[in-house]
Motif scaffolding. Sequence first.
Motif, PDB file in Angstrom:
ATOM      1  N   GLN A  68       0.829  -1.205   0.000  1.00 14.22           N
ATOM      2  CA  GLN A  68       0.000   0.000   0.000  1.00 14.22           C
ATOM      3  C   GLN A  68       0.866   1.258   0.000  1.00 14.22           C
ATOM      4  OE1 GLN A  68      -2.947   0.186   3.102  1.00 14.22           O
ATOM      5  NE2 GLN A  68      -3.917   1.993   2.238  1.00 14.22           N
ATOM      6  N   GLN A  69       1.916   1.259   0.794  1.00 15.75           N
ATOM      7  CA  GLN A  69       2.796   2.424   0.857  1.00 15.75           C
ATOM      8  C   GLN A  69       3.470   2.692  -0.488  1.00 15.75           C
ATOM      9  OE1 GLN A  69       5.438   1.528   4.122  1.00 15.75           O
ATOM     10  NE2 GLN A  69       3.768   1.545   5.618  1.00 15.75           N
ATOM     11  N   ALA A  70       3.883   1.616  -1.166  1.00 17.04           N
ATOM     12  CA  ALA A  70       4.562   1.787  -2.456  1.00 17.04           C
ATOM     13  C   ALA A  70       3.618   2.397  -3.495  1.00 17.04           C
ATOM     14  CB  ALA A  70       5.108   0.449  -2.938  1.00 17.04           C
ATOM     15  N   TRP A  71       2.423   1.830  -3.629  1.00 17.19           N
ATOM     16  CA  TRP A  71       1.470   2.361  -4.609  1.00 17.19           C
ATOM     17  C   TRP A  71       1.070   3.789  -4.258  1.00 17.19           C
ATOM     18  CZ3 TRP A  71       1.214   0.658  -9.184  1.00 17.19           C
ATOM     19  CH2 TRP A  71       1.234  -0.707  -9.496  1.00 17.19           C
ATOM     20  N   THR A  72       0.817   4.048  -2.985  1.00 17.44           N
ATOM     21  CA  THR A  72       0.412   5.394  -2.577  1.00 17.44           C
ATOM     22  C   THR A  72       1.517   6.400  -2.857  1.00 17.44           C
ATOM     23  OG1 THR A  72      -0.995   4.452  -0.830  1.00 17.44           O
ATOM     24  CG2 THR A  72      -0.474   6.790  -0.673  1.00 17.44           C
TER      25      THR A  72
END
Length: 284
Positions: free
Chosen positions: A72-76
Amino acid sequence: MTQKNKKKHGRTKRRTHYRRKSRRGRGLSRAMQGGLGPNDGININLSGRFAFRDQSHVNEFGMFVFGTNLQQQAWTSLLQTCMDKNVPVYILTAGCKVGIIRTLQLLNMDRFFREVLCTLPPSNANAIRANPPNTVHHNFGGKSKYEVIREIIGEHGISCDLPVKGCLFDDSMANRDVANICPSIEFLHTKTPARPADYDEDTFVNNAFYKLRVIIMGAPPNDINFTPIVLIEDQIRKVVSGDCKIVFIDFDETFEPYNAALPLHNPARLPLFESNDRPIDVIP
């Protein structure tokens, strides 16, 4: 809905899952309403915006959609970087356009995307409901993804000629077969048996929305796929450097690990969320 809005009238009134809540919609800024435009709304006869009645469920839903915190952190981070650099981002799918739009709204991430582009052909009534015809333009049913890309980047004044100017994240090598018609958009293959470093299967399968998905679909997913974080991080660097001017992201088994989005195009599914204490409201 923010905590501030919840407390505005000093009480919280329980409403049914299908009730449209005009009070909550009046004060929303454009950013809160989302970045998706008329091609994901009025032009496909889709009204309102999905939101969890209890916004504390957004984090749980995010863990369902992305599978792990690192994912989630990477995509965000990629999406936020693209927004900061004014790099347009599109979902490009052969799946359920409306289900994806509703998923992005529930995540409060629709503001990051210009449009959900869909190549699902109108083969039957369910497919038409999943990918409704556009009354203006951008009807891409039955086209290849790179045919769609060629048209969209042209609207942005971006050439298909080399050098590379953008990318398509996609799990299916079949979608690379016609990449030669637009070589300036790099094909990034996302399919891998690997799992993110923080993946925990017990946490993954015990998520309330994962269990709801099993009920709706009738079985657990046959397979899941996590886009390698190194691929995402590499594009973040290219966006920052100015080498990446547009981003296309497949949804199924790329943005999310499952092979299909939740069928949120079907209103008959909403009572399941209500009965499992995860009610969804529709904000005009």
